[in-house]
Design a protein around this motif. Sequence first.
Motif, mmCIF file in Angstrom:
data_model
loop_
_atom_site.group_PDB
_atom_site.id
_atom_site.type_symbol
_atom_site.label_atom_id
_atom_site.label_comp_id
_atom_site.label_asym_id
_atom_site.label_seq_id
_atom_site.Cartn_x
_atom_site.Cartn_y
_atom_site.Cartn_z
ATOM 1 N N GLY A 155 -22.526 22.261 25.187
ATOM 2 C CA GLY A 155 -23.400 23.025 25.080
ATOM 3 C C GLY A 155 -23.538 23.949 24.101
ATOM 4 O O GLY A 155 -25.012 24.928 23.855
ATOM 5 N N GLY A 156 -22.935 23.658 22.956
ATOM 6 C CA GLY A 156 -22.505 24.596 21.629
ATOM 7 C C GLY A 156 -24.630 23.970 20.861
ATOM 8 O O GLY A 156 -23.945 24.912 19.640
ATOM 9 N N MET A 157 -23.931 23.008 21.117
ATOM 10 C CA MET A 157 -25.340 22.280 20.405
ATOM 11 C C MET A 157 -24.673 22.150 18.839
ATOM 12 O O MET A 157 -25.287 20.522 17.937
ATOM 13 N N GLY A 158 -23.760 22.788 17.698
ATOM 14 C CA GLY A 158 -22.663 22.381 16.884
ATOM 15 C C GLY A 158 -22.466 23.906 16.356
ATOM 16 O O GLY A 158 -22.803 24.726 16.838
ATOM 17 N N ARG A 159 -21.896 23.305 14.941
ATOM 18 C CA ARG A 159 -21.069 24.484 14.685
ATOM 19 C C ARG A 159 -22.643 25.946 14.199
ATOM 20 O O ARG A 159 -22.226 27.123 14.876
ATOM 21 N N ASP A 160 -23.503 26.272 13.852
ATOM 22 C CA ASP A 160 -24.650 26.810 13.570
ATOM 23 C C ASP A 160 -24.738 26.972 14.752
ATOM 24 O O ASP A 160 -25.137 28.702 13.993
ATOM 25 N N HIS A 161 -25.506 26.559 15.120
ATOM 26 C CA HIS A 161 -25.514 27.914 16.582
ATOM 27 C C HIS A 161 -24.626 27.917 17.883
ATOM 28 O O HIS A 161 -25.154 29.221 17.481
ATOM 29 N N PHE A 162 -23.438 27.597 17.898
ATOM 30 C CA PHE A 162 -22.628 28.827 18.457
ATOM 31 C C PHE A 162 -22.272 29.369 17.881
ATOM 32 O O PHE A 162 -22.483 30.493 18.262
ATOM 33 N N THR A 163 -22.243 29.632 16.171
ATOM 34 C CA THR A 163 -21.671 30.437 16.124
ATOM 35 C C THR A 163 -21.951 32.195 14.989
ATOM 36 O O THR A 163 -22.335 32.657 15.620
ATOM 37 N N SER A 164 -23.856 31.378 15.737
ATOM 38 C CA SER A 164 -25.028 32.666 15.673
ATOM 39 C C SER A 164 -24.848 33.011 16.937
ATOM 40 O O SER A 164 -25.973 34.215 16.082
ATOM 41 N N ALA A 165 -24.961 32.615 17.377
ATOM 42 C CA ALA A 165 -24.492 33.715 18.974
ATOM 43 C C ALA A 165 -23.144 34.146 19.358
ATOM 44 O O ALA A 165 -23.338 34.454 21.041
ATOM 45 N N CYS A 166 -22.352 33.212 19.492
ATOM 46 C CA CYS A 166 -21.211 33.344 20.036
ATOM 47 C C CYS A 166 -20.699 35.019 19.689
ATOM 48 O O CYS A 166 -20.237 34.811 18.570
ATOM 49 N N THR A 167 -20.724 35.572 20.462
ATOM 50 C CA THR A 167 -19.508 36.747 19.975
ATOM 51 C C THR A 167 -18.309 37.085 21.001
ATOM 52 O O THR A 167 -17.576 38.432 20.452
ATOM 53 N N GLY A 168 -17.611 36.051 21.605
ATOM 54 C CA GLY A 168 -16.423 36.013 21.520
ATOM 55 C C GLY A 168 -15.597 37.235 22.603
ATOM 56 O O GLY A 168 -14.609 37.129 22.369
ATOM 57 N N CYS A 169 -16.561 36.747 23.637
ATOM 58 C CA CYS A 169 -16.330 37.458 24.992
ATOM 59 C C CYS A 169 -15.188 36.188 25.727
ATOM 60 O O CYS A 169 -14.301 37.410 26.461
ATOM 61 N N HIS A 170 -14.652 35.253 25.837
ATOM 62 C CA HIS A 170 -13.796 34.075 25.950
ATOM 63 C C HIS A 170 -13.683 33.677 27.469
ATOM 64 O O HIS A 170 -13.256 33.712 28.144
ATOM 65 N N LEU A 171 -15.425 33.931 27.835
ATOM 66 C CA LEU A 171 -15.375 33.489 29.531
ATOM 67 C C LEU A 171 -14.998 32.403 30.031
ATOM 68 O O LEU A 171 -15.198 31.839 30.611
ATOM 69 N N CYS A 172 -15.629 31.542 28.658
ATOM 70 C CA CYS A 172 -16.033 30.181 28.738
ATOM 71 C C CYS A 172 -14.190 29.180 28.691
ATOM 72 O O CYS A 172 -13.977 28.502 29.275
ATOM 73 N N VAL A 173 -13.104 30.398 27.941
ATOM 74 C CA VAL A 173 -11.348 29.924 27.745
ATOM 75 C C VAL A 173 -11.575 30.299 28.735
ATOM 76 O O VAL A 173 -10.543 29.695 29.643
ATOM 77 N N ALA A 174 -11.494 31.362 29.815
ATOM 78 C CA ALA A 174 -11.009 31.082 30.873
ATOM 79 C C ALA A 174 -11.894 30.149 32.099
ATOM 80 O O ALA A 174 -11.305 30.157 33.154
ATOM 81 N N ALA A 175 -12.579 29.396 31.711
ATOM 82 C CA ALA A 175 -13.673 28.756 32.801
ATOM 83 C C ALA A 175 -13.519 27.432 32.584
ATOM 84 O O ALA A 175 -13.351 27.137 32.642
ATOM 85 N N CYS A 176 -12.759 27.328 31.794
ATOM 86 C CA CYS A 176 -12.372 25.977 31.580
ATOM 87 C C CYS A 176 -11.062 25.365 32.119
ATOM 88 O O CYS A 176 -9.481 25.796 31.974
ATOM 89 N N PRO A 177 -11.608 24.248 33.274
ATOM 90 C CA PRO A 177 -10.026 23.432 34.097
ATOM 91 C C PRO A 177 -9.313 23.049 33.361
ATOM 92 O O PRO A 177 -7.594 22.678 33.608
ATOM 93 N N SER A 178 -9.293 22.851 32.589
ATOM 94 C CA SER A 178 -7.931 21.541 31.609
ATOM 95 C C SER A 178 -7.843 22.390 29.425
ATOM 96 O O SER A 178 -6.608 22.023 29.620
ATOM 97 N N HIS A 179 -8.250 23.813 30.236
ATOM 98 C CA HIS A 179 -7.584 24.895 28.991
ATOM 99 C C HIS A 179 -7.597 24.444 27.710
ATOM 100 O O HIS A 179 -6.809 24.637 26.942
ATOM 101 N N VAL A 180 -8.619 23.412 27.121
ATOM 102 C CA VAL A 180 -8.321 23.259 25.716
ATOM 103 C C VAL A 180 -10.193 23.975 25.111
ATOM 104 O O VAL A 180 -9.997 23.443 23.296
#
Length: 530
Positions: A353-378
Amino acid sequence: MKPSRLFIGLRILASTAVSVLIILATVDLWGFLAPGVVRVATWLQFLPSLVRALTAFGLLAAGFIPVLALTLLFGRVYCSFLCPLGAFMDWIIAIRKRISKVKLQYVKPGVVRYFILAGIAVSLLFGSMHLINILDPYSIFARSAQALVRPLAIGLNNLLAQSGELAGYYGIAPYPFSLPPLPVLGVILAWLALVIWLAAARGRLYCNTLCPVGAFLGLASRFSVFKISMDEEKCIQCGACSKRCKASCMDVENKTVDASRCVMCLDCLTVCPVDAVEFTNPSAAKKVETDPARRSLLFMGAFLLTGLPSRSAAETGYGYPEPSAEGGAATPIKDPLGPPLPIKRKASLVPPGGMGRDHFTSACTGCHLCVAACPSHVIRPELISHQGKGLLAPSLSYEKGFCNYNCNACTMVCPSGAILAVGLEEKKRVQMGRAQFIKQNCVVATKGTECVACAEHCPTGAVKIVREQGGPGLPKVDEDVCVGCGACEFACPAKPHKAIYVKASLNHGKALPPKKGESVQNLVGEDFPF
């Protein structure tokens, strides 16, 4: 127009509810919260919503619009009603008042906040999110909860699980304990300590000095319909309002209020002994202080609205571009047998869903909600990632797990559009990278040991065991089918370096479906024997 104490109670209730929802989103170990509940808590967060509007259009990006409308009507209500970091600072101020007296007083307005806002605008024009990642109040609060509150929740869960086992009850499953990497944790703790110190010593100083949301909404609040003001005829200059003002914006000597710094906590309305402090229409107010520095810096708002590059339809969830040659091409390594080769990744893996490096880094604010949501902790946060483009931005790490083939949890919680919502069937075709085989690290080639771990655990059948001329069976990767989930890398028993790993694609591609007759593994919750 004078709000009663009911409105102050509403402020406390609203800010507490938003903060609690965000905390629950980071500590939801059991999946009780539906993704929609998390979106409710994050939809009105100003900077993530604005970033999402500039990178991935849609209804989920509209949250900043009502916030801006409320600001134009009533001033910076976001700062006291909806901002979780603002609520946290209010708690710190309240605790400090119970311990000892907090000496709050009027402070002349400064221009540091506008220089920071200008710096953010310029950095956005160059595609950098670093300043936003550090200063965004929502992201500071969310990643602090992820780093500090979540481990406490895990510890409590495991304590209950252990106690239940002793009593013969096995309904509570233990949860793997984890903390962010030490550099990330150090930055989170240092920044949180700064916020706490500023709040305890100077009230809402952070909001009017370092916070980009406060600076931007402060510019907008200049045009608000209703504002806090002082009635010059009634005011006896007792200073009660100034001593209560968290934003240090009430000038008793000149009987004026700096509307650009007022965070609309409404506390001043309850302490004035002669009812000289009013919540009125500025046309009826006799004198409201304005900050001359604002006038020359109003164009910063336009910068924030144009600083981020917009994305095409192909990059906003309507289809994935084909992998680029750089970083995406996977060429099997055919080095002759020799010493084991360490894995050298040139690019960090971006979540689906991050589309790739440029899209992801141009929009990520570092809130880490995705870190908490990942059930496999990767999904793991990093201090610097994605070739220096990501600051406190997460990436995929397959050391202790793999990206579940039947999971799209991370795509459902991102508030800034860095990770776009992707349906489960579509996610199964997202090609985050491609597996690479290193023959001289493989236990089959080096030790003659039979091993089919990588092929057994590949969910798409992209890794197969091929025997040539009666020799040992070695892995072969069908790159067109590989999605880069890391199941093969995680399962590989080779030491000290894995014999198969995922090389990141700079732009996510779309993998071909598994070939007919190939069995697709269901890897959710499955443990490997290694």
